[in-house]
Design an enzyme around this catalytic site. Sequence first.
Site, mmCIF file in Angstrom:
data_model
loop_
_atom_site.group_PDB
_atom_site.id
_atom_site.type_symbol
_atom_site.label_atom_id
_atom_site.label_comp_id
_atom_site.label_asym_id
_atom_site.label_seq_id
_atom_site.Cartn_x
_atom_site.Cartn_y
_atom_site.Cartn_z
ATOM 1 N N SER A 140 0.857 -1.194 0.000
ATOM 2 C CA SER A 140 0.000 0.000 0.000
ATOM 3 C C SER A 140 0.891 1.242 0.000
ATOM 4 O O SER A 140 2.037 1.179 0.468
ATOM 5 C CB SER A 140 -0.870 0.014 1.263
ATOM 6 O OG SER A 140 -1.523 1.264 1.403
ATOM 7 N N TYR A 153 -1.804 -1.292 10.272
ATOM 8 C CA TYR A 153 -1.940 -1.532 8.827
ATOM 9 C C TYR A 153 -0.707 -0.998 8.112
ATOM 10 O O TYR A 153 -0.100 -1.677 7.276
ATOM 11 C CB TYR A 153 -3.209 -0.827 8.313
ATOM 12 C CG TYR A 153 -3.498 -1.029 6.840
ATOM 13 C CD1 TYR A 153 -4.372 -2.022 6.416
ATOM 14 C CD2 TYR A 153 -2.911 -0.215 5.867
ATOM 15 C CE1 TYR A 153 -4.653 -2.209 5.063
ATOM 16 C CE2 TYR A 153 -3.185 -0.381 4.522
ATOM 17 C CZ TYR A 153 -4.055 -1.382 4.117
ATOM 18 O OH TYR A 153 -4.319 -1.546 2.773
HETATM 19 P P1 NAI Z 1 -11.745 -6.170 -0.412
HETATM 20 O O1 NAI Z 1 -12.338 -6.089 0.952
HETATM 21 O O2 NAI Z 1 -12.573 -5.841 -1.597
HETATM 22 O O3 NAI Z 1 -11.143 -7.646 -0.650
HETATM 23 C C1 NAI Z 1 -10.375 -8.306 0.314
HETATM 24 C C2 NAI Z 1 -10.595 -9.796 0.166
HETATM 25 O O4 NAI Z 1 -9.701 -10.464 1.085
HETATM 26 C C3 NAI Z 1 -12.021 -10.242 0.522
HETATM 27 O O5 NAI Z 1 -12.535 -11.094 -0.475
HETATM 28 C C4 NAI Z 1 -11.846 -10.976 1.850
HETATM 29 O O6 NAI Z 1 -12.781 -12.017 2.031
HETATM 30 C C5 NAI Z 1 -10.422 -11.513 1.715
HETATM 31 N N1 NAI Z 1 -9.818 -11.814 3.019
HETATM 32 C C6 NAI Z 1 -9.747 -11.017 4.118
HETATM 33 N N2 NAI Z 1 -9.117 -11.662 5.116
HETATM 34 C C7 NAI Z 1 -8.779 -12.887 4.633
HETATM 35 C C8 NAI Z 1 -8.104 -14.007 5.199
HETATM 36 N N3 NAI Z 1 -7.666 -14.011 6.468
HETATM 37 N N4 NAI Z 1 -7.922 -15.084 4.412
HETATM 38 C C9 NAI Z 1 -8.369 -15.109 3.135
HETATM 39 N N5 NAI Z 1 -9.026 -14.093 2.558
HETATM 40 C C10 NAI Z 1 -9.221 -12.994 3.309
HETATM 41 O O7 NAI Z 1 -10.444 -5.253 -0.335
HETATM 42 P P2 NAI Z 1 -9.395 -4.756 -1.460
HETATM 43 O O8 NAI Z 1 -9.409 -3.292 -1.411
HETATM 44 O O9 NAI Z 1 -9.592 -5.462 -2.721
HETATM 45 O O10 NAI Z 1 -8.039 -5.221 -0.754
HETATM 46 C C11 NAI Z 1 -7.111 -6.106 -1.375
HETATM 47 C C12 NAI Z 1 -5.718 -5.766 -0.868
HETATM 48 O O11 NAI Z 1 -5.377 -4.463 -1.306
HETATM 49 C C13 NAI Z 1 -5.579 -5.753 0.654
HETATM 50 O O12 NAI Z 1 -4.350 -6.353 1.004
HETATM 51 C C14 NAI Z 1 -5.565 -4.284 0.990
HETATM 52 O O13 NAI Z 1 -4.870 -4.015 2.185
HETATM 53 C C15 NAI Z 1 -4.844 -3.730 -0.229
HETATM 54 N N6 NAI Z 1 -5.015 -2.317 -0.487
HETATM 55 C C16 NAI Z 1 -6.252 -1.799 -0.796
HETATM 56 C C17 NAI Z 1 -6.383 -0.454 -1.052
HETATM 57 C C18 NAI Z 1 -7.691 0.163 -1.404
HETATM 58 O O14 NAI Z 1 -7.786 1.412 -1.461
HETATM 59 N N7 NAI Z 1 -8.739 -0.607 -1.672
HETATM 60 C C19 NAI Z 1 -5.234 0.456 -0.993
HETATM 61 C C20 NAI Z 1 -3.989 -0.194 -0.694
HETATM 62 C C21 NAI Z 1 -3.900 -1.530 -0.454
#
Ligand code: NAI
Length: 277
Positions: A140, A153
Amino acid sequence: MGQLDGKVAVVTGGASGIGAGTVRRFVAEGAQVLIADLDEAGGTAMADELGDGVAYLATDVSREEQVAAMIAEATDLFGRLDCLFNNAGFGGALGPIATTTVADYDLTMDVLLKSVFLGMKHAAPVMVEQGSGSIISTASVAGIRAGYAPHLYSVAKCGVIHLTKTVALELGEDNVRVNAICPGFIATPLAAGHPDADQERIQKMRDRTARAQVLGRVGEASDIAAMALFLASDESQWITGQEFVVDGGFAAGPPWSRWPEFSRSERPIRHHRPPDR
Ligand code: NAI
């Protein structure tokens, strides 16, 4: 011809947001994909929709035995492993340092950093044996600058970037590449503040934060999927140990229009006169 024809990928967190966008892009480019996610309903629905060559495995990426099973499942189903995208995540602990509990700390680090360590640990032997592979992890902009996200985080994402570099140094000898992506604001349930956020709530987040973006809009999952595709493909075959910021210019600074004293063209230029000669 797809950029990932014949390749096999595991995408953690592949049932939502950035992961789901990446699964769709990888499949469109010819990859076979295993979606590994806690969200059974979402993961199964995606695998059913995308058809042959896409499978779902219920996985908690913070649990070693489940991560080991995830890698084994991919090789059992598809015969090899070319790309692991360590992407699953959540917002982690909120609030002041003085009230953050050790349980909050452990959970945040387990899901955001231990998971990446476990993914690398279990994918590495398969890729080393193959003599090729690409491990990509979602960090991130909060991992390179303070103040964009809560304490733990930010620290976990900083750890993802540094682990990427140290592991890249080891695995480079076996032609296994290790890189990280640092997204800015991406329109997903996580950025909208809740894992179950609906499209209306996500749209509000887009509208609220667009003006803070140098490129005038927040990011979409497809923006990160495009970088993940590049890092998974042979186009990036001489790239390892790097973190790639994909943030619409966010970490570079505020948009030009927010600095009226720089951007007003009628402002007179003042400068020191050179001394008379
Ligand atoms: P999201 O909430 O849409 O998707 C996250 C997914 O990870 C979900 O399907 C959830 O079920 C799964 N998940 C959560 N904990 C889990 C676990 N213990 N085991 C297996 N699956 C698990 O979120 P998003 O935004 O797509 O996030 C994806 C990555 O991107 C994350 O690592 C987040 O920190 C990172 N990120 C997101 C940003 C944003 O603005 N959306 C910015 C920077 C980084």
